[in-house]
Scaffold this motif. Structure first.
Motif, PDB file in Angstrom:
ATOM      1  N   GLU A  45       0.834  -1.199   0.000  1.00  0.00           N
ATOM      2  CA  GLU A  45       0.000   0.000   0.000  1.00  0.00           C
ATOM      3  C   GLU A  45       0.869   1.249   0.000  1.00  0.00           C
ATOM      4  O   GLU A  45       1.806   1.375   0.799  1.00  0.00           O
ATOM      5  N   PHE A  46       0.553   2.167  -0.898  1.00  0.00           N
ATOM      6  CA  PHE A  46       1.286   3.432  -0.981  1.00  0.00           C
ATOM      7  C   PHE A  46       0.769   4.404   0.067  1.00  0.00           C
ATOM      8  O   PHE A  46      -0.442   4.591   0.214  1.00  0.00           O
ATOM      9  N   ILE A  47       1.686   5.035   0.812  1.00  0.00           N
ATOM     10  CA  ILE A  47       1.311   6.039   1.805  1.00  0.00           C
ATOM     11  C   ILE A  47       2.320   7.180   1.759  1.00  0.00           C
ATOM     12  O   ILE A  47       3.454   7.022   1.318  1.00  0.00           O
ATOM     13  N   ARG A  48       1.855   8.326   2.197  1.00  0.00           N
ATOM     14  CA  ARG A  48       2.715   9.499   2.351  1.00  0.00           C
ATOM     15  C   ARG A  48       3.005   9.643   3.832  1.00  0.00           C
ATOM     16  O   ARG A  48       2.134  10.013   4.615  1.00  0.00           O
ATOM     17  N   ARG A  49       4.250   9.336   4.260  1.00  0.00           N
ATOM     18  CA  ARG A  49       4.596   9.301   5.669  1.00  0.00           C
ATOM     19  C   ARG A  49       5.154  10.643   6.133  1.00  0.00           C
ATOM     20  O   ARG A  49       5.876  11.323   5.412  1.00  0.00           O
ATOM     21  N   PHE A  50       4.818  10.988   7.370  1.00  0.00           N
ATOM     22  CA  PHE A  50       5.340  12.179   8.030  1.00  0.00           C
ATOM     23  C   PHE A  50       6.202  11.737   9.211  1.00  0.00           C
ATOM     24  O   PHE A  50       5.761  10.929  10.037  1.00  0.00           O
ATOM     25  N   TYR A  51       7.401  12.277   9.294  1.00  0.00           N
ATOM     26  CA  TYR A  51       8.288  12.012  10.418  1.00  0.00           C
ATOM     27  C   TYR A  51       8.683  13.338  11.066  1.00  0.00           C
ATOM     28  O   TYR A  51       9.159  14.254  10.390  1.00  0.00           O
ATOM     29  N   ASP A  52       8.491  13.451  12.376  1.00  0.00           N
ATOM     30  CA  ASP A  52       8.957  14.621  13.098  1.00  0.00           C
ATOM     31  C   ASP A  52      10.438  14.454  13.411  1.00  0.00           C
ATOM     32  O   ASP A  52      10.848  13.450  14.017  1.00  0.00           O
ATOM     33  N   LEU A  53      11.227  15.420  12.997  1.00  0.00           N
ATOM     34  CA  LEU A  53      12.670  15.343  13.191  1.00  0.00           C
ATOM     35  C   LEU A  53      13.056  15.932  14.540  1.00  0.00           C
ATOM     36  O   LEU A  53      12.579  17.022  14.922  1.00  0.00           O
ATOM     37  N   LYS A  54      13.931  15.238  15.255  1.00  0.00           N
ATOM     38  CA  LYS A  54      14.436  15.731  16.527  1.00  0.00           C
ATOM     39  C   LYS A  54      15.535  16.758  16.253  1.00  0.00           C
ATOM     40  O   LYS A  54      16.496  16.488  15.539  1.00  0.00           O
ATOM     41  N   LEU A  55      15.374  17.939  16.824  1.00  0.00           N
ATOM     42  CA  LEU A  55      16.313  19.027  16.583  1.00  0.00           C
ATOM     43  C   LEU A  55      17.291  19.163  17.742  1.00  0.00           C
ATOM     44  O   LEU A  55      16.959  18.864  18.898  1.00  0.00           O
ATOM     45  N   VAL A  56      18.488  19.633  17.414  1.00  0.00           N
ATOM     46  CA  VAL A  56      19.473  19.888  18.451  1.00  0.00           C
ATOM     47  C   VAL A  56      18.944  20.952  19.419  1.00  0.00           C
ATOM     48  O   VAL A  56      19.101  20.852  20.628  1.00  0.00           O
ATOM     49  N   ARG A  57      18.294  21.968  18.874  1.00  0.00           N
ATOM     50  CA  ARG A  57      17.647  22.995  19.695  1.00  0.00           C
ATOM     51  C   ARG A  57      16.349  23.373  19.008  1.00  0.00           C
ATOM     52  O   ARG A  57      16.352  24.006  17.959  1.00  0.00           O
ATOM     53  N   SER A  58      15.246  23.015  19.606  1.00  0.00           N
ATOM     54  CA  SER A  58      13.938  23.267  19.003  1.00  0.00           C
ATOM     55  C   SER A  58      13.252  24.492  19.581  1.00  0.00           C
ATOM     56  O   SER A  58      12.169  24.863  19.119  1.00  0.00           O
ATOM     57  N   GLN A  59      13.854  25.117  20.595  1.00  0.00           N
ATOM     58  CA  GLN A  59      13.228  26.260  21.242  1.00  0.00           C
ATOM     59  C   GLN A  59      14.284  27.281  21.624  1.00  0.00           C
ATOM     60  O   GLN A  59      15.408  26.928  22.003  1.00  0.00           O
ATOM     61  N   THR A  60      13.934  28.549  21.489  1.00  0.00           N
ATOM     62  CA  THR A  60      14.793  29.630  21.952  1.00  0.00           C
ATOM     63  C   THR A  60      13.949  30.631  22.703  1.00  0.00           C
ATOM     64  O   THR A  60      12.830  30.957  22.288  1.00  0.00           O
ATOM     65  N   ARG A  61      14.459  31.098  23.819  1.00  0.00           N
ATOM     66  CA  ARG A  61      13.703  32.047  24.640  1.00  0.00           C
ATOM     67  C   ARG A  61      13.527  33.386  23.951  1.00  0.00           C
ATOM     68  O   ARG A  61      12.527  34.071  24.146  1.00  0.00           O
ATOM     69  N   ASN A  62      14.510  33.755  23.143  1.00  0.00           N
ATOM     70  CA  ASN A  62      14.500  35.085  22.541  1.00  0.00           C
ATOM     71  C   ASN A  62      15.041  34.983  21.115  1.00  0.00           C
ATOM     72  O   ASN A  62      16.245  34.830  20.913  1.00  0.00           O
ATOM     73  N   PHE A  63      14.145  35.034  20.152  1.00  0.00           N
ATOM     74  CA  PHE A  63      14.534  34.947  18.740  1.00  0.00           C
ATOM     75  C   PHE A  63      14.516  36.361  18.165  1.00  0.00           C
ATOM     76  O   PHE A  63      13.469  36.879  17.791  1.00  0.00           O
ATOM     77  N   SER A  64      15.683  36.973  18.104  1.00  0.00           N
ATOM     78  CA  SER A  64      15.775  38.344  17.618  1.00  0.00           C
ATOM     79  C   SER A  64      16.680  38.487  16.409  1.00  0.00           C
ATOM     80  O   SER A  64      16.519  39.435  15.635  1.00  0.00           O
ATOM     81  N   LEU A  65      17.627  37.572  16.223  1.00  0.00           N
ATOM     82  CA  LEU A  65      18.560  37.680  15.094  1.00  0.00           C
ATOM     83  C   LEU A  65      18.413  36.474  14.171  1.00  0.00           C
ATOM     84  O   LEU A  65      17.480  36.409  13.387  1.00  0.00           O
ATOM     85  N   THR A  66      19.348  35.535  14.255  1.00  0.00           N
ATOM     86  CA  THR A  66      19.316  34.366  13.364  1.00  0.00           C
ATOM     87  C   THR A  66      19.300  33.091  14.196  1.00  0.00           C
ATOM     88  O   THR A  66      19.607  33.083  15.384  1.00  0.00           O
ATOM     89  N   TRP A  67      18.949  32.016  13.517  1.00  0.00           N
ATOM     90  CA  TRP A  67      18.838  30.706  14.172  1.00  0.00           C
ATOM     91  C   TRP A  67      19.263  29.655  13.159  1.00  0.00           C
ATOM     92  O   TRP A  67      18.699  29.565  12.068  1.00  0.00           O
ATOM     93  N   ILE A  68      20.280  28.879  13.515  1.00  0.00           N
ATOM     94  CA  ILE A  68      20.686  27.740  12.690  1.00  0.00           C
ATOM     95  C   ILE A  68      20.005  26.498  13.256  1.00  0.00           C
ATOM     96  O   ILE A  68      20.318  26.062  14.369  1.00  0.00           O
ATOM     97  N   VAL A  69      19.082  25.960  12.508  1.00  0.00           N
ATOM     98  CA  VAL A  69      18.321  24.787  12.942  1.00  0.00           C
ATOM     99  C   VAL A  69      19.061  23.538  12.478  1.00  0.00           C
ATOM    100  O   VAL A  69      19.419  23.418  11.299  1.00  0.00           O
ATOM    101  N   MET A  70      19.308  22.595  13.409  1.00  0.00           N
ATOM    102  CA  MET A  70      20.104  21.406  13.094  1.00  0.00           C
ATOM    103  C   MET A  70      19.390  20.132  13.538  1.00  0.00           C
ATOM    104  O   MET A  70      18.761  20.093  14.596  1.00  0.00           O
TER     105      MET A  70
END
Length: 302
Positions: A196-221
């Motif tokens: 059966e063909f399906i379109r799967r979704f996987y949530d990726l675990k991030l090194v840092r998924s939250q920041t208290r103060n996002f004012s400049l840039t963010w490198i998501v890994m």
């Protein structure tokens, strides 16, 4: 990178015009059979999502159409407007505008019961139209929006000896997004053991998924280890499975004191292997830090 982006630009612009979110049209331009998708069945949502030029154009058209209708009704009543030229559509139209807006110059006024009834109906319609128009304008202006810049491409490179998926994000406004949370999902085609063909979704675990103060840039890994759905993947396997990345950001805008969100999509062709983002931070002569957004999307081979 520039060649890849230029190749995808026509699809991106086409999707933008259709109010898609910079995504591949194979994902969202889907023919829906058996389900009505008429925008006019949900006019409030339509009026909120229309572009400003179309919104103003539709407002002007509705205003002119309503006054034209009432002008024709006044003409149907014969010589029912005092000081108006008999049979003059222009006089009837401008009398309708004055009545709907409650201007009341006094030069023209109703002279028959028929005209007075129409004035009552039009005054009520004008009052309701003004209330709805004011509400729509307020709703459009008060909607919280985010100005978040995402890098045009994502890269897969080595960080501390571990293959890592990376992309950049930046707050384009001169304010702060508090308690910002980033989420990344991987989408790909799969076939189950039953065929059966399906379109799967996987949530990726991030090194840092939250920041208290996002004012400049963010490198998501995201580290590609044994627990990652990207483990063992290659550029060819990602393309074969039509793999995309869906990115969402949610945070609290300190300026408007409301929750805002932003989203972005990376197609398979926008995931570059063995590339690294160019450094954009530097120091000026007076010691202040500088971010070079002109190189925000630039990558370099390893």
């Amino acid at each position: 990178m520039d060649k890849i982006y230029r190749k995808l630009l026509p699809t991106r612009l086409w999707n933008r015009n259709r109010q898609f979110d910079i995504v591949s049209n194979r994902r969202f331009d889907v023919v829906r059979k058996g389900v009505s998708h008429s925008h006019w069945r949900d006019p409030y949502h339509l009026l909120l999502t229309l572009g400003w030029s179309k919104f103003f154009g539709l407002t002007v058209a509705a205003y002119v159409a309503a006054n034209t209708l009432f002008a024709l009704l006044y003409l149907a009543g014969g010589d029912c407007i005092e000081n108006a030229r008999p049979g003059s559509f222009a006089d009837a139209f401008f009398f309708s505008v004055q009545t709907m807006a409650s201007i009341g110059y006094g030069a023209m006024y109703p002279r028959t019961d028929y005209a007075n009834v129409l004035v009552v109906i039009e005054a009520l319609a004008g009052l309701m139209g003004l209330a709805m128009g004011t509400g729509l304008m307020f709703a459009r202006f008060s909607r919280p929006t985010a100005k978040v810049l995402f890098s045009r491409v994502a890269v897969i490179t080595s960080v501390n000896g571990i293959p890592t998926l990376m992309f950049r994000a930046a707050n384009e406004r001169r304010n702060q997004i508090l308690e910002a949370q980033m989420g990344v999902s991987l989408l790909r085609n799969e076939v189950t053991t039953e065929g059966e063909f399906i379109r799967r979704f996987y949530d990726l675990k991030l090194v840092r998924s939250q920041t208290r103060n996002f004012s400049l840039t963010w490198i998501v890994m995201h580290q590609i280890d044994e627990n990652s759905p990207l483990y063992g993947a290659t550029a060819e396997s990602l393309a074969e499975a039509e793999t995309d990345l869906s990115v969402t950001l949610i945070g609290f805008d300190e300026t408007v004191s409301q929750t805002i969100h932003a989203r972005h999509y990376y197609l398979t062709e926008e995931i570059l292997w063995n590339r690294r983002f160019v450094e954009i931070f530097s120091k000026k002569g007076d010691g202040r830090r500088m971010i070079d957004y002109t190189r925000f999307h630039d990558v370099t081979p390893l």
